[in-house]
Design a protein around this motif. Structure first.
Motif, short mmCIF file in Angstrom:
data_model
loop_
_atom_site.label_atom_id
_atom_site.label_comp_id
_atom_site.label_asym_id
_atom_site.label_seq_id
_atom_site.Cartn_x
_atom_site.Cartn_y
_atom_site.Cartn_z
N ILE A 81 -21.64 -57.94 -35.62
CA ILE A 81 -20.17 -58.56 -35.94
C ILE A 81 -19.40 -58.17 -34.78
O ILE A 81 -19.49 -56.70 -34.74
N ALA A 82 -18.40 -58.81 -34.10
CA ALA A 82 -17.94 -58.09 -33.07
C ALA A 82 -16.80 -57.28 -33.83
O ALA A 82 -16.33 -57.34 -34.70
N ARG A 83 -16.64 -56.27 -32.85
CA ARG A 83 -16.12 -54.96 -33.33
C ARG A 83 -14.44 -55.33 -33.84
O ARG A 83 -13.92 -55.11 -34.87
N ARG A 84 -13.72 -56.21 -33.10
CA ARG A 84 -12.51 -56.80 -33.46
C ARG A 84 -12.36 -57.46 -34.57
O ARG A 84 -11.45 -57.37 -35.35
N THR A 85 -13.55 -58.37 -34.65
CA THR A 85 -13.70 -59.20 -35.90
C THR A 85 -13.70 -58.43 -37.34
O THR A 85 -13.03 -58.66 -38.13
N ALA A 86 -14.46 -57.72 -37.04
CA ALA A 86 -14.74 -56.74 -38.50
C ALA A 86 -13.49 -55.81 -38.43
O ALA A 86 -13.10 -55.71 -39.79
N ALA A 87 -12.83 -55.29 -37.68
CA ALA A 87 -11.54 -54.46 -37.86
C ALA A 87 -10.54 -55.47 -38.61
O ALA A 87 -10.07 -55.14 -39.45
N ARG A 88 -10.47 -56.65 -38.06
CA ARG A 88 -9.58 -57.30 -38.55
C ARG A 88 -9.59 -57.73 -39.99
O ARG A 88 -8.86 -58.04 -40.78
N ALA A 89 -10.97 -58.07 -40.32
CA ALA A 89 -11.52 -58.61 -41.74
C ALA A 89 -11.15 -57.07 -42.70
O ALA A 89 -10.76 -57.20 -43.61
N ALA A 90 -11.45 -55.84 -42.20
CA ALA A 90 -11.17 -54.90 -42.96
C ALA A 90 -9.85 -54.42 -43.11
O ALA A 90 -9.62 -54.15 -44.26
N ALA A 91 -9.07 -54.73 -42.36
CA ALA A 91 -7.33 -54.49 -42.40
C ALA A 91 -6.75 -55.35 -43.32
O ALA A 91 -6.05 -55.17 -44.09
N ALA A 92 -7.38 -56.79 -43.32
CA ALA A 92 -6.98 -57.77 -44.32
C ALA A 92 -6.99 -57.45 -45.83
O ALA A 92 -6.58 -58.20 -46.55
N GLU A 93 -8.04 -56.58 -46.03
CA GLU A 93 -8.33 -56.19 -47.49
C GLU A 93 -7.28 -55.21 -47.99
O GLU A 93 -7.52 -55.29 -49.31
N GLY A 94 -6.33 -54.89 -47.31
CA GLY A 94 -5.31 -54.06 -47.98
C GLY A 94 -4.49 -53.28 -46.97
O GLY A 94 -3.84 -53.87 -46.16
N GLU A 116 -23.24 -52.72 -27.06
CA GLU A 116 -22.63 -53.56 -26.32
C GLU A 116 -23.61 -54.96 -26.15
O GLU A 116 -24.72 -54.81 -26.15
N ALA A 117 -22.70 -55.96 -26.26
CA ALA A 117 -23.39 -57.30 -26.14
C ALA A 117 -22.38 -58.17 -25.39
O ALA A 117 -21.40 -58.42 -25.74
N HIS A 118 -22.80 -58.68 -24.24
CA HIS A 118 -22.17 -59.49 -23.36
C HIS A 118 -20.87 -58.71 -22.84
O HIS A 118 -20.86 -57.97 -22.19
N ASP A 119 -19.96 -59.32 -23.31
CA ASP A 119 -18.34 -58.54 -22.86
C ASP A 119 -17.56 -57.97 -24.32
O ASP A 119 -16.60 -57.79 -24.15
N ARG A 120 -18.42 -57.71 -25.33
CA ARG A 120 -17.68 -57.02 -26.42
C ARG A 120 -18.68 -56.07 -27.06
O ARG A 120 -19.77 -56.03 -26.82
N GLU A 121 -18.12 -55.37 -27.77
CA GLU A 121 -18.65 -54.48 -28.57
C GLU A 121 -19.21 -54.97 -30.06
O GLU A 121 -18.15 -55.56 -30.57
N GLU A 122 -20.37 -54.82 -30.38
CA GLU A 122 -20.75 -55.33 -31.91
C GLU A 122 -21.05 -54.21 -32.96
O GLU A 122 -21.52 -53.11 -32.42
N LEU A 123 -20.71 -54.23 -33.97
CA LEU A 123 -21.04 -53.29 -35.14
C LEU A 123 -22.29 -53.84 -35.98
O LEU A 123 -22.13 -55.06 -36.25
N LEU A 124 -22.96 -52.78 -36.28
CA LEU A 124 -24.08 -53.20 -37.16
C LEU A 124 -24.67 -52.02 -38.09
O LEU A 124 -24.35 -50.91 -37.54
N PRO A 125 -25.24 -52.41 -39.16
CA PRO A 125 -25.56 -51.13 -40.02
C PRO A 125 -26.69 -50.34 -39.20
O PRO A 125 -27.39 -51.01 -38.42
N TYR A 126 -26.64 -49.03 -39.46
CA TYR A 126 -27.58 -48.13 -38.66
C TYR A 126 -29.17 -48.47 -38.89
O TYR A 126 -29.85 -48.46 -38.12
N HIS A 127 -29.29 -48.84 -40.28
CA HIS A 127 -30.44 -49.32 -40.69
C HIS A 127 -30.42 -50.47 -41.59
O HIS A 127 -29.35 -50.43 -42.54
N ASP A 128 -31.40 -51.46 -41.88
CA ASP A 128 -31.58 -52.23 -43.00
C ASP A 128 -31.04 -51.63 -44.42
O ASP A 128 -30.46 -52.11 -45.29
N ARG A 129 -31.72 -50.30 -44.69
CA ARG A 129 -31.38 -49.79 -45.98
C ARG A 129 -30.10 -49.39 -46.21
O ARG A 129 -29.53 -49.20 -47.48
#
Length: 144
Positions: A81-94, A116-129
């Motif tokens: 998930i795009a870093r900015r998108t994740a940050a917006r979604a997490a901030a919207a929670e409270g 890094e993916a294309h022109d943005r940073e993406e976040l993902l879990p370190y491992h599936d577990r």
């Protein structure tokens, strides 16, 4: 003989305990280290391998609320998930989110990766577990 890195075979000279920890840790060096440390700290060096799900749940539970919210968003996304998108979604929670602080805690705890993916940073879990542990801890209905 070199160790079997495929995870299927026994490695000569390894105890059953070591093999159990490697299997529970999905042969991930991070998880093997953490499980071994947990076994040593608990003094339980002869019993069954510590439970990785419990170890991850404890680590996630100890995170500050803003970092945990960001981690939950990343896990629920189910894909990078795009870093900015994740940050917006997490901030919207409270409450407000100090995204750089929250993300640095998640990276230091080795529960989130940044790529890094294309022109943005993406976040993902370190491992599936990690993602599975986060999702398992969420209340029903909040996985949307």
């Amino acid at each position: 003989m070199p160790p079997d890195r495929r995870g299927g075979g026994a490695v000569p000279g390894r105890s059953r305990r070591e093999r159990d920890i490697a299997a529970e840790g999905h042969h991930s060096p991070l998880f093997i280290t953490e499980l071994s440390r947990l076994a040593a700290e608990s003094g339980d060096l002869g019993g069954a391998a510590p439970d990785l799900s419990a170890l991850l749940a404890g680590r996630i539970e100890r995170l500050p609320a803003p970092a945990r919210r960001l981690l939950e968003v990343v896990a629920v996304a189910g894909q990078p998930i795009a870093r900015r998108t994740a940050a917006r979604a997490a901030a919207a929670e409270g409450e407000a989110l100090d995204e750089p602080e929250a993300l640095s805690r998640l990276v230091a705890a080795q529960v989130v990766r940044v790529r890094e993916a294309h022109d943005r940073e993406e976040l993902l879990p370190y491992h599936d577990r990690v993602g599975e542990a986060v999702l398992a801890a969420l209340p029903r209905g909040s996985k949307r």
